[in-house]
Design a protein around this motif. Structure first.
Motif, PDB file in Angstrom:
ATOM      1  N   ASP A   1      16.428  26.964  23.879  1.00  0.00           N
ATOM      2  CA  ASP A   1      16.015  26.818  25.280  1.00  0.00           C
ATOM      3  C   ASP A   1      16.934  27.622  26.199  1.00  0.00           C
ATOM      4  OD1 ASP A   1      14.007  25.122  24.463  1.00  0.00           O
ATOM      5  OD2 ASP A   1      15.052  23.291  25.082  1.00  0.00           O
ATOM      6  N   ALA A   2      18.213  27.626  25.884  1.00  0.00           N
ATOM      7  CA  ALA A   2      19.152  28.399  26.700  1.00  0.00           C
ATOM      8  C   ALA A   2      18.837  29.885  26.617  1.00  0.00           C
ATOM      9  CB  ALA A   2      20.584  28.122  26.254  1.00  0.00           C
TER      10      ALA A   2
ATOM     11  N   LEU B   1      17.911  32.471  29.641  1.00  0.00           N
ATOM     12  CA  LEU B   1      18.531  33.780  29.868  1.00  0.00           C
ATOM     13  C   LEU B   1      17.460  34.864  29.991  1.00  0.00           C
ATOM     14  CD1 LEU B   1      21.571  33.717  27.411  1.00  0.00           C
ATOM     15  CD2 LEU B   1      21.527  33.117  29.823  1.00  0.00           C
ATOM     16  N   ASP B   2      16.455  34.777  29.141  1.00  0.00           N
ATOM     17  CA  ASP B   2      15.358  35.750  29.221  1.00  0.00           C
ATOM     18  C   ASP B   2      14.657  35.655  30.573  1.00  0.00           C
ATOM     19  OD1 ASP B   2      15.923  36.593  26.648  1.00  0.00           O
ATOM     20  OD2 ASP B   2      14.326  35.413  25.716  1.00  0.00           O
ATOM     21  N   ARG B   3      14.398  34.444  31.016  1.00  0.00           N
ATOM     22  CA  ARG B   3      13.719  34.255  32.297  1.00  0.00           C
ATOM     23  C   ARG B   3      14.545  34.801  33.452  1.00  0.00           C
ATOM     24  NH1 ARG B   3      12.179  34.342  36.555  1.00  0.00           N
ATOM     25  NH2 ARG B   3      10.791  32.939  37.720  1.00  0.00           N
ATOM     26  N   LEU B   4      15.852  34.675  33.348  1.00  0.00           N
ATOM     27  CA  LEU B   4      16.753  35.139  34.399  1.00  0.00           C
ATOM     28  C   LEU B   4      17.049  36.632  34.303  1.00  0.00           C
ATOM     29  CD1 LEU B   4      19.236  32.129  34.230  1.00  0.00           C
ATOM     30  CD2 LEU B   4      17.650  32.604  36.120  1.00  0.00           C
TER      31      LEU B   4
ATOM     32  N   ALA C   1      11.609  28.462  32.931  1.00  0.00           N
ATOM     33  CA  ALA C   1      11.610  29.247  31.695  1.00  0.00           C
ATOM     34  C   ALA C   1      10.668  28.595  30.702  1.00  0.00           C
ATOM     35  CB  ALA C   1      13.013  29.329  31.108  1.00  0.00           C
ATOM     36  N   GLN C   2       9.950  29.396  29.941  1.00  0.00           N
ATOM     37  CA  GLN C   2       8.999  28.889  28.949  1.00  0.00           C
ATOM     38  C   GLN C   2       9.679  28.826  27.590  1.00  0.00           C
ATOM     39  OE1 GLN C   2       5.951  28.372  30.358  1.00  0.00           O
ATOM     40  NE2 GLN C   2       4.899  27.490  28.617  1.00  0.00           N
TER      41      GLN C   2
ATOM     42  N   ARG D   1       7.276  24.073  26.380  1.00  0.00           N
ATOM     43  CA  ARG D   1       7.953  23.224  27.361  1.00  0.00           C
ATOM     44  C   ARG D   1       8.499  24.099  28.492  1.00  0.00           C
ATOM     45  NH1 ARG D   1       8.222  18.090  28.708  1.00  0.00           N
ATOM     46  NH2 ARG D   1       7.942  17.631  26.482  1.00  0.00           N
ATOM     47  N   GLU D   2       8.343  23.650  29.716  1.00  0.00           N
ATOM     48  CA  GLU D   2       8.878  24.361  30.871  1.00  0.00           C
ATOM     49  C   GLU D   2      10.293  23.854  31.158  1.00  0.00           C
ATOM     50  OE1 GLU D   2       6.080  23.829  34.061  1.00  0.00           O
ATOM     51  OE2 GLU D   2       4.876  25.538  33.380  1.00  0.00           O
ATOM     52  N   ILE D   3      11.261  24.735  30.968  1.00  0.00           N
ATOM     53  CA  ILE D   3      12.663  24.408  31.199  1.00  0.00           C
ATOM     54  C   ILE D   3      13.000  24.752  32.644  1.00  0.00           C
ATOM     55  CG2 ILE D   3      15.032  24.759  30.439  1.00  0.00           C
ATOM     56  CD1 ILE D   3      13.170  23.591  28.271  1.00  0.00           C
ATOM     57  N   ARG D   4      13.337  23.763  33.425  1.00  0.00           N
ATOM     58  CA  ARG D   4      13.603  23.963  34.845  1.00  0.00           C
ATOM     59  C   ARG D   4      15.019  24.513  35.042  1.00  0.00           C
ATOM     60  NH1 ARG D   4       8.674  23.201  37.665  1.00  0.00           N
ATOM     61  NH2 ARG D   4       7.430  21.960  36.203  1.00  0.00           N
TER      62      ARG D   4
END
Length: 277
Positions: free
Chosen positions: A78-79, A83-86, A7-8, A13-16
């Motif tokens: 970041d959370a 959620l957006d990435r998922l 997730a960006q 920062r790239e959140i793994r």
């Protein structure tokens, strides 16, 4: 099977995120404790990934995401990015230990994004105001390692990374209801650092506690360990009451109930995990 996605965050920062399980349903979003502990110590939460996919965040300060935390209140951003990435408009969120603060921050600041909460062995005195009572649990233990761990917990805070790692190793026995080979094998899994752990508590609004207690939180389950020296028992009971949450205390377990009492842990968590999948 594990899969990694990224997730960006707002600052680039790239959140793994680690995805576990191939069962049907939307993933449970999992926030690790520590603070900022590499989440491998969670495993698959006693097989929980078999009934519901898990999306486990590697928060800022962990080895795969890097950087340092913006503080548990601000890391809610970041959370949201995760959620957006998922592709989750609203999620069921499971958090452990220090990660329960991030979960409450997320639910307070972004209530539309959290459908339900499961908070596992939450440190509770900061919110409940009830005096820590873990010393009584120490008195009931016979292992000398536990007494030594508790003495270390009461000592001065470490001021450099080497001292932090030594203290963490000494204090590991206090995290469990027993200190057998099972617990000894689990204790070192998932690293932490002094810098990340310290940053977790930076930038917290003075009224964060009051804002959480005023917030219309979603349905919330609290799972405590009846032998959890790290949290005590009375503060956890008061914490659940103040949050209007359902409380389940898992017998014969410390801070990691899925390790010590996996079947009992699943009996508590499965109804929550399957209620909205």
């Amino acid at each position: 099977m594990a899969e990694a996605v990224v997730a960006q965050a707002a600052d680039g920062r790239e959140i793994r995120i680690t995805l576990l399980g191939d069962s049907d349903g939307l993933p449970l979003v999992v926030l690790p404790g520590g603070p900022c502990r590499d989440p491998e110590y969670l495993g698959d939460l006693a097989g929980l990934a078999d009934i519901r996919p898990l999306a486990i965040l590697h928060v800022r300060g962990t080895s795969k995401t890097g950087g340092t935390s913006w503080g548990w209140w601000n890391d809610a951003a970041d959370a949201v990015a995760a959620l957006d990435r998922l592709g989750l408009d609203s999620a069921d969120v499971l958090a452990h230990s220090a990660g329960t603060r991030l979960a409450l921050s997320l639910a307070t600041q972004h209530p539309e994004r959290v459908r339900s909460l499961a908070l596992i062995t939450p440190p509770s005195t900061w919110l409940s105001g009830v005096e820590y009572d873990g010393a009584g649990l120490v008195a009931d233990r016979e292992e000398p390692e536990v007494a030594q761990a508790f003495a270390s917990m009461l000592g001065p805070d470490p001021t450099d990374e080497e001292a932090f790692q030594r203290a963490w190793e000494r204090e590991q026995p206090a995290g469990y209801g027993h200190w057998t080979e099972r617990e000894r094998s689990h204790a070192p899994v998932g690293g932490m650092s002094l810098a990340a752990s310290t940053a977790w508590f930076d930038g917290i609004p003075a009224d964060a506690r009051e804002r959480i207690l005023r917030a219309p939180l979603p349905p919330t389950l609290i799972a405590g360990g009846a032998l959890d020296i790290l949290t005590g028992v009375a503060p956890v009971r008061a914490y659940a009451e103040q949050l209007g949450a359902r409380l389940a205390m898992i017998s014969d377990a410390g801070h990691y109930p899925w390790v010590e009492q996996p079947a009992a842990f699943r009996r508590v968590i499965d109804p929550w995990a399957t209620a909205t999948r």
